[in-house]
Each structure stands twice: as C-alpha cells, then as structure tokens.
Scaffold this motif. Structure first.
Motif, PDB file in Angstrom:
ATOM      1  N   LEU A 172       0.865  -1.178   0.000  1.00  0.00           N
ATOM      2  CA  LEU A 172       0.000   0.000   0.000  1.00  0.00           C
ATOM      3  C   LEU A 172       0.902   1.228   0.000  1.00  0.00           C
ATOM      4  O   LEU A 172       1.792   1.349   0.824  1.00  0.00           O
ATOM      5  CB  LEU A 172      -0.900   0.026   1.229  1.00  0.00           C
ATOM      6  CG  LEU A 172      -2.079  -0.938   1.250  1.00  0.00           C
ATOM      7  CD1 LEU A 172      -2.835  -0.809   2.565  1.00  0.00           C
ATOM      8  CD2 LEU A 172      -3.023  -0.682   0.093  1.00  0.00           C
ATOM      9  N   TYR A 230      -1.957   0.483  12.182  1.00  0.00           N
ATOM     10  CA  TYR A 230      -2.275  -0.938  12.171  1.00  0.00           C
ATOM     11  C   TYR A 230      -2.922  -1.297  13.494  1.00  0.00           C
ATOM     12  O   TYR A 230      -2.720  -0.638  14.512  1.00  0.00           O
ATOM     13  CB  TYR A 230      -1.028  -1.796  11.934  1.00  0.00           C
ATOM     14  CG  TYR A 230       0.074  -1.641  12.955  1.00  0.00           C
ATOM     15  CD1 TYR A 230       0.101  -2.427  14.120  1.00  0.00           C
ATOM     16  CD2 TYR A 230       1.098  -0.718  12.775  1.00  0.00           C
ATOM     17  CE1 TYR A 230       1.110  -2.288  15.062  1.00  0.00           C
ATOM     18  CE2 TYR A 230       2.115  -0.572  13.713  1.00  0.00           C
ATOM     19  CZ  TYR A 230       2.116  -1.359  14.848  1.00  0.00           C
ATOM     20  OH  TYR A 230       3.112  -1.223  15.781  1.00  0.00           O
ATOM     21  N   TRP A 238      -5.671  -5.538  10.997  1.00  0.00           N
ATOM     22  CA  TRP A 238      -5.604  -4.826   9.725  1.00  0.00           C
ATOM     23  C   TRP A 238      -4.429  -3.858   9.778  1.00  0.00           C
ATOM     24  O   TRP A 238      -3.867  -3.596  10.844  1.00  0.00           O
ATOM     25  CB  TRP A 238      -6.902  -4.082   9.408  1.00  0.00           C
ATOM     26  CG  TRP A 238      -7.512  -3.302  10.547  1.00  0.00           C
ATOM     27  CD1 TRP A 238      -8.536  -3.707  11.351  1.00  0.00           C
ATOM     28  CD2 TRP A 238      -7.148  -1.990  11.017  1.00  0.00           C
ATOM     29  NE1 TRP A 238      -8.830  -2.751  12.298  1.00  0.00           N
ATOM     30  CE2 TRP A 238      -7.991  -1.666  12.105  1.00  0.00           C
ATOM     31  CE3 TRP A 238      -6.201  -1.054  10.617  1.00  0.00           C
ATOM     32  CZ2 TRP A 238      -7.909  -0.466  12.796  1.00  0.00           C
ATOM     33  CZ3 TRP A 238      -6.112   0.163  11.306  1.00  0.00           C
ATOM     34  CH2 TRP A 238      -6.959   0.436  12.379  1.00  0.00           C
ATOM     35  N   GLY A 295      -2.519  -0.357   7.282  1.00  0.00           N
ATOM     36  CA  GLY A 295      -2.614   0.467   6.089  1.00  0.00           C
ATOM     37  C   GLY A 295      -2.096   1.869   6.299  1.00  0.00           C
ATOM     38  O   GLY A 295      -1.232   2.121   7.143  1.00  0.00           O
ATOM     39  N   GLU A 338      -3.291   6.305   6.156  1.00  0.00           N
ATOM     40  CA  GLU A 338      -4.437   7.173   6.391  1.00  0.00           C
ATOM     41  C   GLU A 338      -4.056   8.638   6.255  1.00  0.00           C
ATOM     42  O   GLU A 338      -2.881   9.012   6.311  1.00  0.00           O
ATOM     43  CB  GLU A 338      -4.985   6.941   7.801  1.00  0.00           C
ATOM     44  CG  GLU A 338      -4.016   7.390   8.896  1.00  0.00           C
ATOM     45  CD  GLU A 338      -4.642   7.496  10.273  1.00  0.00           C
ATOM     46  OE1 GLU A 338      -5.880   7.397  10.381  1.00  0.00           O
ATOM     47  OE2 GLU A 338      -3.893   7.707  11.248  1.00  0.00           O
ATOM     48  N   ALA A 359      -6.635   3.734   3.588  1.00  0.00           N
ATOM     49  CA  ALA A 359      -6.460   2.551   2.750  1.00  0.00           C
ATOM     50  C   ALA A 359      -5.984   1.439   3.674  1.00  0.00           C
ATOM     51  O   ALA A 359      -4.866   1.495   4.195  1.00  0.00           O
ATOM     52  CB  ALA A 359      -5.448   2.806   1.637  1.00  0.00           C
ATOM     53  N   LEU A 360      -6.835   0.442   3.898  1.00  0.00           N
ATOM     54  CA  LEU A 360      -6.567  -0.587   4.902  1.00  0.00           C
ATOM     55  C   LEU A 360      -6.683  -1.972   4.275  1.00  0.00           C
ATOM     56  O   LEU A 360      -7.563  -2.208   3.435  1.00  0.00           O
ATOM     57  CB  LEU A 360      -7.552  -0.474   6.067  1.00  0.00           C
ATOM     58  CG  LEU A 360      -7.647   0.894   6.748  1.00  0.00           C
ATOM     59  CD1 LEU A 360      -8.794   0.900   7.743  1.00  0.00           C
ATOM     60  CD2 LEU A 360      -6.341   1.256   7.427  1.00  0.00           C
ATOM     61  N   MET A 361      -5.812  -2.878   4.702  1.00  0.00           N
ATOM     62  CA  MET A 361      -5.890  -4.269   4.286  1.00  0.00           C
ATOM     63  C   MET A 361      -6.220  -5.136   5.487  1.00  0.00           C
ATOM     64  O   MET A 361      -5.613  -4.987   6.554  1.00  0.00           O
ATOM     65  CB  MET A 361      -4.571  -4.722   3.662  1.00  0.00           C
ATOM     66  CG  MET A 361      -4.425  -4.343   2.203  1.00  0.00           C
ATOM     67  SD  MET A 361      -3.063  -5.194   1.406  1.00  0.00           S
ATOM     68  CE  MET A 361      -3.328  -4.650  -0.285  1.00  0.00           C
ATOM     69  N   TRP A 363       6.566  -2.051   7.328  1.00  0.00           N
ATOM     70  CA  TRP A 363       6.506  -0.697   6.791  1.00  0.00           C
ATOM     71  C   TRP A 363       7.915  -0.175   6.561  1.00  0.00           C
ATOM     72  O   TRP A 363       8.880  -0.603   7.203  1.00  0.00           O
ATOM     73  CB  TRP A 363       5.739   0.231   7.737  1.00  0.00           C
ATOM     74  CG  TRP A 363       6.313   0.312   9.115  1.00  0.00           C
ATOM     75  CD1 TRP A 363       7.353   1.078   9.549  1.00  0.00           C
ATOM     76  CD2 TRP A 363       5.878  -0.444  10.254  1.00  0.00           C
ATOM     77  NE1 TRP A 363       7.593   0.864  10.872  1.00  0.00           N
ATOM     78  CE2 TRP A 363       6.707  -0.069  11.349  1.00  0.00           C
ATOM     79  CE3 TRP A 363       4.890  -1.386  10.454  1.00  0.00           C
ATOM     80  CZ2 TRP A 363       6.558  -0.603  12.604  1.00  0.00           C
ATOM     81  CZ3 TRP A 363       4.746  -1.927  11.716  1.00  0.00           C
ATOM     82  CH2 TRP A 363       5.563  -1.534  12.771  1.00  0.00           C
ATOM     83  N   LEU A 407      -9.326  -5.326   0.841  1.00  0.00           N
ATOM     84  CA  LEU A 407      -8.748  -3.982   0.727  1.00  0.00           C
ATOM     85  C   LEU A 407      -9.867  -2.961   0.827  1.00  0.00           C
ATOM     86  O   LEU A 407     -10.852  -3.034   0.075  1.00  0.00           O
ATOM     87  CB  LEU A 407      -8.012  -3.823  -0.607  1.00  0.00           C
ATOM     88  CG  LEU A 407      -7.557  -2.402  -0.972  1.00  0.00           C
ATOM     89  CD1 LEU A 407      -6.553  -1.875   0.045  1.00  0.00           C
ATOM     90  CD2 LEU A 407      -6.972  -2.377  -2.376  1.00  0.00           C
TER      91      LEU A 407
END
Length: 581
Positions: A217, A240, A267, A269, A271, A277-279, A290, A324
């Motif tokens: 992401l 997260y 989860w 992602g 922000e 945007a989160l997985m 990350w 997603l």
C-alpha cells in the motif's frame, strides 16, 4: 537473408521439439510437477492484452521481451506468459474509479466518486510522484528484492470477468505473468459493486514452490485537496491494529524505523485525517511491515515539489486473500464492515477522551439523521443541548467565582489598610502578624479567599467534554464538503470570509466584559483587563480553523452571554441582601 534466418529458426524449433520428445520418453519423471494455484482461477492470455495500448501516465515503460523460441530456451519445461505492451484497465463502481496497469499488475490511480476535489473531479487519494522508479499501489513485495523488482516491472497478461454471484459478484481483473524459467505470479482483484471492499488474491511460485508474498500500500496516502494550516490535517500516516490496539506512525517514524513482523494483526494500512487505505488479512496471523521511500510529489497548485519520505505498508496475502478498503473514515460505514475498522478514526490517543469524543459524535450523528438534516444546524442543536446539560455545573462555578470577586472587592479597603501598616516592615515576625490579621478579616467577613479557585474546579472538569467536541468536529469526514448556509459551503474548512471567527471573538469579548461587571478593585480590574487579550488571540487562532468548530464556539459564547447575565443578576441580589443585613 530473411528467408535463411527463418529456415534456421524453424530448424532450431524442430530440433528442440525432437529433443523434448526423446527426453520425455527416456526420462518420464524428470520434469518438475506443474500444479496450478489452488485459490486463483487460471488466466488465459486474452486478445485485449495483446493489443497495443497507450503508455500509462506516471508509470515507467518496460519493453516487452521477445518471445522465446522454445521452452528449452527459457527454462526446461516452464511456460512463459508475458504481455506484448503496456495496457490500462479501467474499473468503475458506484463508489470508486480505479485505473489498473498491467505493468506489475499495479494501480495507476484511485478516485472516490462520492467525494469531490476542489476542481470538481472525483477525489484522488494516492499521490503521484516524479521519480519513475517509485513503487506503485498493489506492487508485490518479496523476501528477495531482485525477484520483486522483476515482477513489478514486468508486463502481466490481464483478463476481465464478472465474479460469480455466490462469491459476492462484482468486476474481476486477473493478472498472470511467468518468465519461462520457473518464476510465476497470479494476482486477482475483485471489485464489489455494493461497498468499498476489494478482494485481493496473490500467489507467487518459484519453480513450483509457493513463496511468501506481500502486497504494498502506497507510497504515501493523502486526499488530493488543499491542506489546512496549523496542523488540523495530517496525511500519509501508517496505522495498524494488533491484538485490538491501534498504533499510528508518522512518515518520519516509518522512515527511521522500518520493520517487518508477524503476529495477530487485525488490519494495517495508511491514512490521512478523513480517508484510509486498509488491508484486512483473512488469517489469524499475518506479516505486516513498513518502510519509506524519499519521493517528490507531482506539484499541484497548493503543494511544493520537494522530496519527502513516503511510507509504504506491506501486508502478507494468505491463501484466502485479503480485503482492501479504500474510502472515507465514516463511523457507521466502518462499524458495519466489522474487524474493528472503526478504530481507524482518530478520536484521541487518550482512551477516556476517545470514548467521550465518540459518544459526542454518535449524538451529533443522531441529531443530523433524525432531527435536522443540516450539519451546521445539527452543531447548533448539539451545542445548545450540551450547554443545557452542563448548565447546573456552569451556573454553580460562575456564581461561585462572581461572589468571590464581589466579596474580595468589598473587603479590599480593609485589606489595603492592613498592608499599609506593615508596608515598611520586612522582618518575618511582622509578615506573620500581617497574614494573621488578614486571615482574621476573612473569617470575620465570611469570605473564602480560595472561593474563586474553588469555582474554577467544576469548569476544569468540563474540559474533557470541550476537547472531545473539538476532536469530533475536526476528524468527522461527514462534515467534509457539508454546507451550512450562504458563504459557508464546507464545515470542515475555514470560513472563506472570516465572518464566524470575528463574531466568535466579539462574543467572547462581550462575555469577558460582563464578567467584570461591578468590579471596582484596581487589582482585580488589572487582572480582568489582561484577560481581555484572550478574545483577540482566539480570533487569530480561529481564522484557519474548520468553520464547524468556530460555529460551535460562537454559539457556545452566545449561550454563555445569556448565562453570564443570569449570574450577574443573581450575585447582585445576594450582595444587596448582605449589605442590608
């Protein structure tokens, strides 16, 4: 010349076929077993993928490799699946418009159709960068960086289809690539029509063996709109949820402390203040990592083109895939999706303040949905109800402080005479006698010297509620683009004509002046006059604050003026009764 070359090619191909047939006859079990992926459907090379397509803007162009003359030339027994040219695939639903590229099977742009940028176009939520070597959204992340770079720069075959109804329906785009030497990858994206969720599946094989793979992401995440000043907006943060606890990291933190860990991640992602945007991995344990790339955003009318660390988040893809989510941080929306996604809304880092803020927002949301459908009027109603709820506490505090002011003013001449008697005496004994006489005076007159401070304590207890109201109004995406009336067409941005901040400052000044009513003691007057500076300071601060927050403060001041009038009348009667007695 060309005919002889063609003959040599045909002869080489024929010889290769003969060699393969003889090899298979003599060594029937020597070829590695070829097993198709379990979770993803096989993807055939479509005619559309073989047609020439215009270059994808902002994506580095990779020339298609020439086809291998035979399987033996590329790698014994392995098939090769490579597209001939770059291709763009557009996907549009009720909620978003996505441009996919077959270069790495990545995303070129992602726009939210229910939100608009200042120019009126659908809102883009991922920045674009000048550097051609930057990563792209949904790139593949592998333990072997060289393999990852090969996958992300290759031209994948793409195929569109409609997902079966029993799987939730929606539009499906499948990508497939194989180098002919044993490295193969399949990526499938299913865009659901009914909500913001996208089903992402990924499988990478190296000579038949499934290898761990993650999806990226980023880099960076920010709605492409003007940023408010004074830190009321933030963007490109990593977040997260692990074991129910939400953690946030700034771009700088992600750059200075890159990590990759495994655990019970709910989860993960990226922000900004209003969008995320989160997985969501569909496994009890997932890998989440990350890092950051130093990239230069494509300049816009309100941003400078300067290199800065842009965070990327990598999330492992289990056999069942991941969900997603790319969309607004609406409380009801995220709550309905489950998995604790509502934790992505940043109410406060302090638990009890977050609880208060969320409760206030639920109340404001109820007023908007069930009482009045205008967010500005809903804020006014909520402010009135909050002031009414706190009326007894405010009244007690304000009366207590006003009585203390008037009592101190009444005994001020006697206090002055005591100080004058001991003005020239600096020894400790004399100072002790002066303090004893002053305490005796307080007792005789029935004055509590700490009355003003005691009156402030209930007001201090209200601060969490005021902070909660502020937090609520500055993070609620529901207020983004929400009009009030007239010139205020967006309660999440500053008042363009600066009318409400000025009115807020005027009402705050009036309330301060009313609090000074009947005060004649020079020392108290000097202290109160110093407080009159505060309305000017707050007016300056509020010039760039969200107009919804300034509206709350202005209405609260109006109600405070009315309550201060009642306090003044009440305390004047008490003083008159005391003097008559």
């Amino acid at each position: 010349m060309e005919d002889s070359m063609e003959r040599r090619v045909l002869m080489a191909a024929a010889a290769s076929v003969v060699i393969l047939v003889l090899w298979g006859w003599w060594f029937p079990n020597s070829k590695p077993e070829r097993r198709p992926p379990v979770t993803l459907p096989a993807v055939a090379a479509s005619e559309a993928a073989r047609q020439a397509a215009p270059p994808v803007e902002g994506v580095p162009q990779v020339a298609a490799a020439p086809p291998a003359s035979s399987p033996a030339a590329a790698g014994e027994g392995w098939e090769r699946h490579v597209a001939e040219s770059p291709e763009t695939i557009e996907v549009r639903t009720e909620f978003y418009q996505v441009a996919l590229s077959n270069v790495g099977g990545s995303v070129s742009s992602w726009r939210l159709l229910q939100f608009r940028a200042p120019d009126g176009d659908p809102l883009a939520v991922f920045p674009r960068f000048i550097e051609p070597e930057s990563s792209r959204l949904l790139d593949v992340d592998l333990d072997d960086p060289d393999q990852g770079r090969r996958l992300n720069s290759a031209l994948w075959l793409a195929e569109r289809s409609i997902a079966p109804a029993e799987e939730g329906g929606g539009q499906r785009v499948s990508f497939h690539w194989a180098d002919g030497a044993g490295l193969e990858a399949r990526k499938t994206l299913t865009f659901r029509d009914a909500d913001y969720l996208v089903d992402v599946q990924l499988e990478v094989r190296d000579r038949g063996r499934v290898i761990p793979a993650r999806v990226l992401l980023g880099p960076g995440f920010a709605a492409q709109e003007p940023r408010q000043s004074l830190g009321f907006n933030y963007a490109s943060q990593v977040l997260y949820q692990r074991s129910g606890v939400v953690t946030r990291l700034s771009s700088k933190d992600a750059a200075e402390d890159p990590r990759l860990g495994s655990g019970p991640f709910g989860w993960a992602g990226l922000e900004d203040i209003y969008f995320a945007a989160l997985m969501v991995p569909r496994a009890a344990t997932a890998e989440v990592g990350w890092r950051a790339q130093s990239l230069t955003p494509v300049p816009t009318s309100d941003t400078k083109s300067e290199a800065a660390p842009q965070p990327l988040v990598a999330v492992s893809v289990p056999p069942d895939g991941v969900w997603l989510f790319v969309g607004p941080k609406k409380l009801t929306l995220l709550h309905d999706l489950g998995h604790g996604l509502e934790g992505a809304i940043y109410f406060s880092r302090i638990d009890f303040l977050a609880w208060i803020t969320r409760g206030l927002f639920v109340g404001l949301l109820w007023i908007h949905d069930h009482v009045i459908g205008n967010w500005g009027l809903a804020i006014i109603c909520a402010t009135f109800l909050l002031r009414l709820l706190l009326f007894p506490v405010n009244q007690y505090s304000m009366v207590k402080m006003k009585k203390a002011q008037l009592q101190m003013q009444r005994i001020a001449p006697k206090m002055k005479r005591i100080r004058e008697r001991y003005a020239k005496k600096k020894d400790t004994e004399s100072r002790g006698k002066m303090n004893q006489e002053m305490m005796a005076l307080y007792k005789d007159e029935g004055v509590n010297p700490m009355g003003g401070v005691a009156g402030c304590l209930p007001l201090l207890a209200q601060f969490p509620i005021l902070i909660g109201f502020y937090n609520m109004l500055t993070v609620a995406v529901e207020l983004r683009g929400a009009p009030f009336f007239g010139w205020i067409q967006d309660l999440s941005s500053a008042d363009p004509w600066k009318v409400t901040p000025i009115l807020m400052g005027i009402t705050m000044f009036i309330q301060q002046k009313m609090a000074m009513n009947k005060i004649k003691d020079p020392q108290q007057l000097q202290q109160q006059r110093m407080m009159l500076v505060m309305p000017f300071v707050f007016t300056f601060v509020c010039l760039n604050m969200p107009s919804g927050m300034v509206l709350y403060w202005f209405v609260n001041n109006l109600l405070g003026i009315g309550q201060q009038y009642l306090v003044n009348r009440h305390t004047e009667r008490l003083e008159e009764a005391h003097q008559e007695a």
